[in-house]
Motif scaffolding. Structure first.
Motif, short mmCIF file in Angstrom:
data_model
loop_
_atom_site.label_atom_id
_atom_site.label_comp_id
_atom_site.label_asym_id
_atom_site.label_seq_id
_atom_site.Cartn_x
_atom_site.Cartn_y
_atom_site.Cartn_z
N GLY A 16 11.24 9.12 -9.43
CA GLY A 16 11.21 10.14 -10.47
C GLY A 16 11.15 9.61 -11.89
O GLY A 16 11.26 10.37 -12.84
N PHE A 17 10.96 8.28 -12.06
CA PHE A 17 10.84 7.74 -13.41
C PHE A 17 9.43 8.01 -13.94
O PHE A 17 8.44 7.79 -13.24
N SER A 18 9.36 8.49 -15.16
CA SER A 18 8.07 8.77 -15.77
C SER A 18 7.39 7.48 -16.20
O SER A 18 8.03 6.46 -16.44
N LEU A 19 6.09 7.56 -16.33
CA LEU A 19 5.28 6.42 -16.72
C LEU A 19 4.92 6.55 -18.18
O LEU A 19 4.56 7.63 -18.65
N THR A 20 5.01 5.46 -18.93
CA THR A 20 4.66 5.48 -20.34
C THR A 20 3.51 4.50 -20.59
O THR A 20 3.26 3.59 -19.79
N LEU A 21 2.84 4.71 -21.71
CA LEU A 21 1.74 3.82 -22.05
C LEU A 21 2.23 2.39 -22.30
O LEU A 21 1.50 1.44 -22.06
N ILE A 22 3.47 2.27 -22.74
CA ILE A 22 4.04 0.93 -22.96
C ILE A 22 4.06 0.16 -21.65
O ILE A 22 3.78 -1.04 -21.59
N SER A 32 7.84 5.80 -9.41
CA SER A 32 7.35 7.18 -9.36
C SER A 32 8.02 7.93 -8.23
O SER A 32 8.35 9.12 -8.38
N TYR A 33 8.23 7.27 -7.08
CA TYR A 33 8.97 7.90 -5.99
C TYR A 33 10.37 8.31 -6.46
O TYR A 33 10.89 9.35 -6.07
N GLY A 91 0.82 -1.21 0.00
CA GLY A 91 0.00 0.00 0.00
C GLY A 91 0.85 1.26 0.00
O GLY A 91 0.56 2.22 -0.73
N ILE A 92 1.91 1.24 0.82
CA ILE A 92 2.80 2.41 0.87
C ILE A 92 3.49 2.61 -0.48
O ILE A 92 3.60 3.74 -0.98
N LEU A 93 3.96 1.51 -1.06
CA LEU A 93 4.63 1.63 -2.36
C LEU A 93 3.66 2.06 -3.45
O LEU A 93 3.98 2.92 -4.28
N THR A 94 2.47 1.47 -3.44
CA THR A 94 1.50 1.79 -4.50
C THR A 94 1.04 3.23 -4.41
O THR A 94 0.66 3.82 -5.44
N TYR A 140 0.42 8.21 -7.10
CA TYR A 140 -0.10 9.59 -7.01
C TYR A 140 0.88 10.57 -7.65
O TYR A 140 0.49 11.60 -8.20
N PHE A 141 2.17 10.24 -7.58
CA PHE A 141 3.21 11.13 -8.11
C PHE A 141 3.62 10.76 -9.53
O PHE A 141 4.54 11.35 -10.09
N ALA A 142 2.94 9.77 -10.12
CA ALA A 142 3.33 9.30 -11.45
C ALA A 142 3.06 10.36 -12.50
O ALA A 142 2.07 11.09 -12.45
N LYS A 143 3.96 10.46 -13.45
CA LYS A 143 3.83 11.39 -14.56
C LYS A 143 3.86 10.58 -15.85
O LYS A 143 4.83 9.91 -16.16
N VAL A 144 2.77 10.65 -16.60
CA VAL A 144 2.66 9.91 -17.85
C VAL A 144 3.19 10.77 -18.99
O VAL A 144 2.82 11.94 -19.12
N ILE A 145 4.08 10.22 -19.80
CA ILE A 145 4.63 10.96 -20.95
C ILE A 145 4.17 10.28 -22.24
O ILE A 145 4.15 9.05 -22.33
#
Length: 1239
Positions: A713-719, A710-711, A375-378, A382-387
């Motif tokens: 700082g890696f961005s999230l992609t649709l892949i 996300s913690y 739960g803490i990791l998931t 909230y901080f995820a950034k989709v590119i």
């Protein structure tokens, strides 16, 4: 943006007259003024002295060859003619002066025709006009037309010296702007002279003839006159008229260039015996293997036909038929690695057994702790950034290209945003026709349906509607095209850059419909205007110059666009051959919008909002109006790629959801035992709730991976959202099925508790789970070393997801299994745990359908003011051939190999021309001084500011001195190009040069040089073009940076290298981890790597046959292939390696029977259920890169893991570990003793 001249619109020069060749030497003298322009007065007397020092000084500057024998020679021109001559040479100077020999040859042509003392020898008037008015010699006649005869030596020398001279701001040759086109569309000496002498370009027609023998003409007096060709010397472009000045540069004179470097030919598909090379090699290897293997088998059966028993076969071919007791007797000979390997396996088994007992005894605590941590990791989601930006996805932040682009964008702003429509006409509605050429011609021009007047009106309607679009920004604010578009002449001209053939009519329907008639015939209409503006093949002298202000037809209309610049026909039209523009099958409308570096810039938000409105409008137009209007439209906007990536994912959300739901349901149902299907006991034996908990573990691992990344700082992609869950399901469900099936087949000892049984089974299964999971985790983490962002983020997300999945399986899921076994032992119904049924009198553990099948049936920076620094980038006279402009020019000479279509637009060359002083007339650089002594710039179009005078620029060997270079540069960049001064830099270079300081302290911070690629149609074209551009930039990388407008295409240059690097790294990780976790068994590690390599190689073959291109998405899938292949192979290899059975065949059968059903259930069937759904996706991304590749991954993994690998192991599998065999023998003996069966 580019602008033009009026050289061809105003009288070019000369003011000619006639002479009947008796004893007179001149054909004219002085000017006769009429209402239209000044023409030459007829004069048949000897040449006269001018007696005007100012005029002589001007003439001597332009025509030094006339002063070879005297400082005041007798001439056939007076001071007025000299003044007119000098004024008319301003425009040619701007076009040709960058090549001194060309410019001087051009001047000499008109020096001789205007003032030559023996003009009557090569010229004669053909017609005359009566004149009454003031004239120098009281002439009563003026020249109406004249014939001129030039020698081929002089005419060809003039043309050869000028044919390569560049006009940088237009990215084309000056000759293209100064030459008409003949019937073949090619500029030749005769065509050029015909164009210069045409009545629209001269005060009266001049008929030039090229001949090396005298020609007889009939003069206006009806007298036959023999004219001897003018045969004066012309300068080669490789020489200089003034020895103290440099000659033409390589860019303007091919003779000054070094030998062409051989362009490396593009790779072509190689063939052997007319068969594609790779197919031939692969086929040869296959045939060779079949022949070799078949020969060995035939030899064996011929010579050993009396020994067909399995044991004897294995014993004779492999030498491994000894009994277990015999192996045990030999175990004392085990080597050190076997002993260390056995000890290492015992440590792993003990550790997993201990942990299994702990997790089974305290299930609630373990589950609670697991859920809290997850739960803490998931929460990090909230901080995820989709590119979705392609550049961010596929271009490494540290790459040279990306660094150059970032520098370019931060300095000049990103390259313009383009909104484009490609419009084809419906040939059924708009048919081709023959258009009658202007009277008196009796010829016709074939025009396509796209140039029918009504079609152009419909096109204008569409263009105007798009231009008028306004997007709602909220808060009662709207944004229109004029608020975001590129306006090169702003604030003087606020019209937007729209590249369209309609710009030849300034987007005005009235101008489009305009025609000139003589009451009987059409003398010019819109088709003739287009032909003139585009240089379409036309028998009359038509200019190949879309920047002319007055065309060569009777319309006398401007070709310049509404925004003040030219529109090149190859930009506005498509689907034509050669220069047959009027047969084009497509119109191209391009709206150019400003771009911004800061993603949070409000102007960028406005641009995107307008683009969204534009796309909405065009979609509606295509849907509702296009067919009716006979239009077929393809369209795009700058945001289209991002929109498509988002749309493709969103449009198939339901498909993806159904795919995963189908896999979840299969997992939940397949874990149970369905054999007692006709009894109530089936409700107990089912493990639907356990399967759903297994799915939940997979989802928690994916959520935890996204959160921790996300913690960090890696961005999230649709892949990641589309591929990682699929990967973890493959890995996770495989381990789940192996663990659950092992417990289901295991018989608990009489004195053994449930917790002990779980610990013992986990001790046997745990190392295999660790092997596959750790292999994949290491492979993916090492894969994160790649520079491609999409692959890098996928690797890290996958590594963490597989790691968390493994940890949750041996903690949370083991505890859930313990609770489920407790439920089953209490005969409680699955899901409805409060319902208890009566147990049967007896029961046996079922092997399961798949297990039984496998067991019983299957088992087999620069200072521009300094000359040395200027030489690094310039391309005019005195510039080295290997300068920036020079190298691009040479590349443009080989467009088929370099993909460079035109020389670069070089602001510094045009600046030199802009600074050049004018001998008379208006100079480009002018200023006025106010009462405070402050200099104020006077543009070339400024005729109202009093006291404007030419800038006092000092030149040193053709270059301005550093202080002058700096002082006037800012004025140059703010000067609009006009008819009087086409070199003004505002339009073409206003945004291309960044300045700091002012006046003599001005410094150039950065500047760009732009050119065009040839038309790029295929992926290979983009790759080769970008590759060559990078190579060209690398040659100049000390000071030059290359900016690619399609930066994300850089992935195609490195994707092959990235693929091999990632796959080799992953293979290395598989080898090392397999070697360590199988007790230093190098042979098992080699077999694992070979089998996985074959699966990957098969995937490459599938990609070739199924048209799947190699890019970032397919590379991600290839890396995932390695991970899933580990699941197909490593469990079976480990089961084979640790098996204590006698022979390889028995061990292969044992490994396949114990692990095959779990692999088939856990990976194959689970994935097939989900993959089938993907076939119905709307997006090509999912159909091509996911459905097709996933089918390949599962199919090849299944065939290699469950067919090829067991057979390979039965032949060349690793031998039994003697230490392990001896250990097993001791355990068996101890068991027999404890049971009382052995004394």
């Amino acid at each position: 943006m580019k602008i033009t001249h009026t050289l061809l619109a105003a009288p070019i020069l000369v003011l000619l007259s006639l002479l009947v060749q008796v004893q007179a030497d001149c054909v004219w003298y002085g000017e006769c003024f009429n209402s239209d322009n000044n023409v030459n007065c007829l004069y048949e007397g000897p040449p006269l002295n001018m007696n005007n020092d100012t005029a002589l000084s001007i003439l001597k500057n332009y025509c030094p060859t006339l002063f070879d024998h005297s400082d005041d020679p007798p001439l056939c021109c007076d001071s007025h003619q000299v003044s007119t001559f000098a004024n008319n040479m301003g425009a040619p100077k701007q076009f040709l002066s960058r090549c001194p020999s060309c410019y001087q040859n051009f001047l000499d042509l008109f020096c001789y025709t205007t003032c030559y003392p023996n003009a009557s020898t090569f010229m004669t008037p053909l017609t005359n006009i009566s004149y009454t008015g003031p004239s120098p010699l009281n002439s009563t006649e003026s020249v109406g037309s004249v014939a001129v005869v030039l020698s081929s030596n002089f005419a060809n020398g003039l043309f050869e010296s000028c044919k390569d001279v560049q006009f940088p701001s237009n990215n084309q040759k000056a000759i293209d702007l100064l030459c008409g086109t003949g019937s073949d569309g090619v500029c030749t000496p005769q065509v050029w002279l015909d164009f210069l002498g045409h009545g629209s370009n001269s005060p009266f027609p001049m008929y030039y003839n090229i001949s090396d023998t005298p020609i007889v003409w009939q003069s206006y007096r009806k007298v036959n006159v023999s004219l001897t060709p003018l045969n004066e010397t012309s300068y080669l472009c490789s020489s200089s008229p003034d020895p103290s000045k440099p000659s033409c540069s390589c860019q303007d004179c091919a003779a000054m260039c070094p030998p062409h470097k051989d362009v490396v030919p593009h790779p072509v598909e190689w063939e052997i015996l007319s068969i594609e090379g790779m197919v031939f090699v692969a086929g040869s290897i296959l045939v060779g293997f079949v022949i070799l293997f078949g020969s060995c088998q035939i030899w064996y059966y011929v010579h050993k036909k009396d020994s067909f028993g399995l044991e004897h076969e294995v014993r004779t071919t492999l030498g491994n038929g000894s009994s277990r007791s015999h192996a045990a007797s030999q175990s004392r000979g085990g080597n050190i690695l076997e002993k260390i390997g056995l000890k290492w396996e015992q440590v792993l088994e003990s550790a997993f057994s201990w942990w299994g007992r702990v997790a089974a005894r305290h299930p609630i605590k373990v589950i609670a702790i697991s859920f809290i941590i997850c739960g803490i990791l998931t929460f990090g989601i909230y901080f995820a950034k989709v590119i979705t930006d392609p550049v961010e996805l596929w271009s490494a932040p540290t790459s040279v290209t990306r660094s150059n682009k970032n520098y370019f964008d931060s300095t000049f702003n990103p390259f313009y945003r383009t909104e484009q429509l490609i419009i084809r006409f419906d040939p059924k509605k708009w048919k081709s026709s023959m258009h009658e050429d202007p009277y008196p011609a009796i010829t016709y021009t074939n025009i396509s349906g796209g140039f029918q007047l009504n079609f152009l009106k419909e096109l204008l309607y569409l263009q105007n509607n798009i231009s008028a679009l306004r997007a709602d920004m909220g808060n009662n604010e709207t944004v229109g095209l004029e608020d975001i578009c590129y306006q090169p002449l702003y604030p003087d001209n606020k019209n937007c850059v729209i590249n369209s053939v309609l710009q030849y009519f300034q987007n005005n329907e009235t101008t489009l419909e305009r025609k000139v008639t003589d009451f009987f015939n059409t003398l010019a209409d819109y088709v003739d205007h287009i032909k003139s503006c585009t240089g379409y093949l036309h028998i009359a002298a038509c200019c190949r110059d879309p920047s002319q202000t007055i065309d060569s037809t009777k319309l006398a209309s401007s070709c310049l666009a509404e925004f003040g610049g030219p529109v090149s026909p190859w930009v506005a039209l498509g689907g034509y051959s050669g220069n047959n523009y009027l047969q084009a099958t497509a119109h191209v409308l391009t709206f150019t919008v400003n771009n911004y570096h800061n993603p949070d810039d409000p102007q960028l938000a406005k641009a995107k909002a307008w683009e969204k409105e534009y796309l909405t409008f065009v979609k509606r137009f295509v849907r509702e109006e296009a067919e009716e209007k006979g239009m077929m439209i393809a369209y795009s906007a700058e945001r289209s790629i991002e929109d498509e990536l988002a749309r493709a994912s969103k449009s198939d959300v339901a498909t993806i959801a159904i795919s995963y739901l189908a896999m979840f349901l299969y997992i939940a149902c397949a874990l149970g035992d369905w054999l007692p299907c006709c009894t109530p006991q089936v409700l107990v034996q089912q493990k639907f709730s356990l399967g759903m908990c297994g799915v939940l573990v997979v989802l928690l691992s994916v959520g935890s991976s996204i959160g921790i990344n996300s913690y960090m700082g890696f961005s999230l992609t649709l892949i990641i959202l589309e591929v990682v869950p699929f990967l973890v399901l493959a890995v996770g469900t495989d381990n789940i099925f192996i663990l659950v099936n092992a417990l289901g087949r295991d018989q608990r000892a009489v004195s053994e508790t449930r917790e002990e049984q779980i610990g013992r089974v986990l001790g046997k299964i745990g190392p295999s789970m660790l092997l596959t999971s750790l292999t994949e985790v290491c492979a993916f983490f090492l894969g994160g070393l790649t520079e491609m962002p999409a692959v890098k983020t996928f690797a890290f997300y996958s590594a963490f997801a597989v790691l968390f999945d493994f940890l949750l399986q041996i903690t949370c899921f083991v505890s859930i299994i313990s609770l489920d076994m407790k439920r089953s032992e209490q005969h409680r119904v699955d899901v409805a745990c409060c319902v208890k049924i009566t147990p049967p009198r007896y029961s046996e553990k079922s092997e399961g359908i798949l297990y039984a099948f496998f067991k019983n049936f299957y088992s087999p920076g620069l200072d521009y003011s300094v000359r040395q620094q200027q030489n690094m980038v310039c391309g005019s006279a005195g510039c080295p051939y290997d300068s920036l402009a020079g190298q691009i020019y040479q590349a443009a000479g080989e467009p088929n190999g370099t993909y460079i279509a035109h020389p670069a637009s070089a602001w510094i060359d045009d600046y030199f021309s802009w600074l050049a002083p004018a001998a008379s007339g208006l100079a480009c650089c002018r200023y006025a001084v106010d009462g405070n002594g402050t200099k104020t710039f006077c543009s070339s179009s400024d005729t109202t500011t009093p006291g404007c005078k030419s800038c006092n620029v000092s030149f040193d060997k053709g270059r301005p001195k550093p202080e002058d270079f700096k002082e006037y540069l800012d004025w140059y960049l703010h000067d609009n190009p006009t008819a009087a001064c086409s070199k003004g830099g505002h339009a073409a270079y206003g945004d291309a040069v960044k300045l700091s300081g002012s006046g003599s302290e001005t410094k150039v911070g950065a500047s760009y040089y732009m050119t065009y690629h040839t038309v790029l149609q295929k992926d290979a074209d983009y790759i080769n073009a970008l590759n060559f551009s990078l190579g060209l930039a690398k040659d100049m990388e000390r000071t030059i940076q290359h900016n690619c407008t399609q930066c994300h295409n850089i992935e195609y240059l490195t994707v092959a290298t990235q693929t091999w690097q990632n796959l080799l790294i992953c293979m290395a990780a598989v080898f090392v981890v397999t070697f360590l976790l199988l007790g230093f068994d190098i042979w098992s590690a080699v077999i694992a790597v070979v089998t996985i390599s074959m699966i990957v190689n098969s995937m490459f073959g599938l990609m070739y046959l199924w048209d799947i291109s190699l890019n970032a998405v397919s590379l991600v899938n290839l890396v995932m292939t390695v991970g899933i292949s580990v699941e197909f192979c490593s469990h079976i290899i480990r089961s084979f390696a640790v098996s204590p059975l006698k022979t390889r065949v028995e061990r292969a059968r044992h490994a396949l029977s114990t692990m095959g059903s779990s692999v088939l259930n856990g990976i194959t069937f689970t994935k097939i259920v989900g993959i089938v759904v993907l076939a119905f996706a709307d997006s090509q991304i999912f159909v091509v890169f996911y459905f097709r590749m996933y089918v390949g991954i599962v199919s090849f993994g299944l065939l290699h893991g469950l067919v090829f690998l067991p057979v390979l192991l039965s032949f060349v599998g690793p031998p039994v570990n003697k230490e392990r065999l001896a250990h097993k023998d001791r355990e068996d003996r101890q068991q027999l003793i404890s049971n009382g069966d052995l004394f």
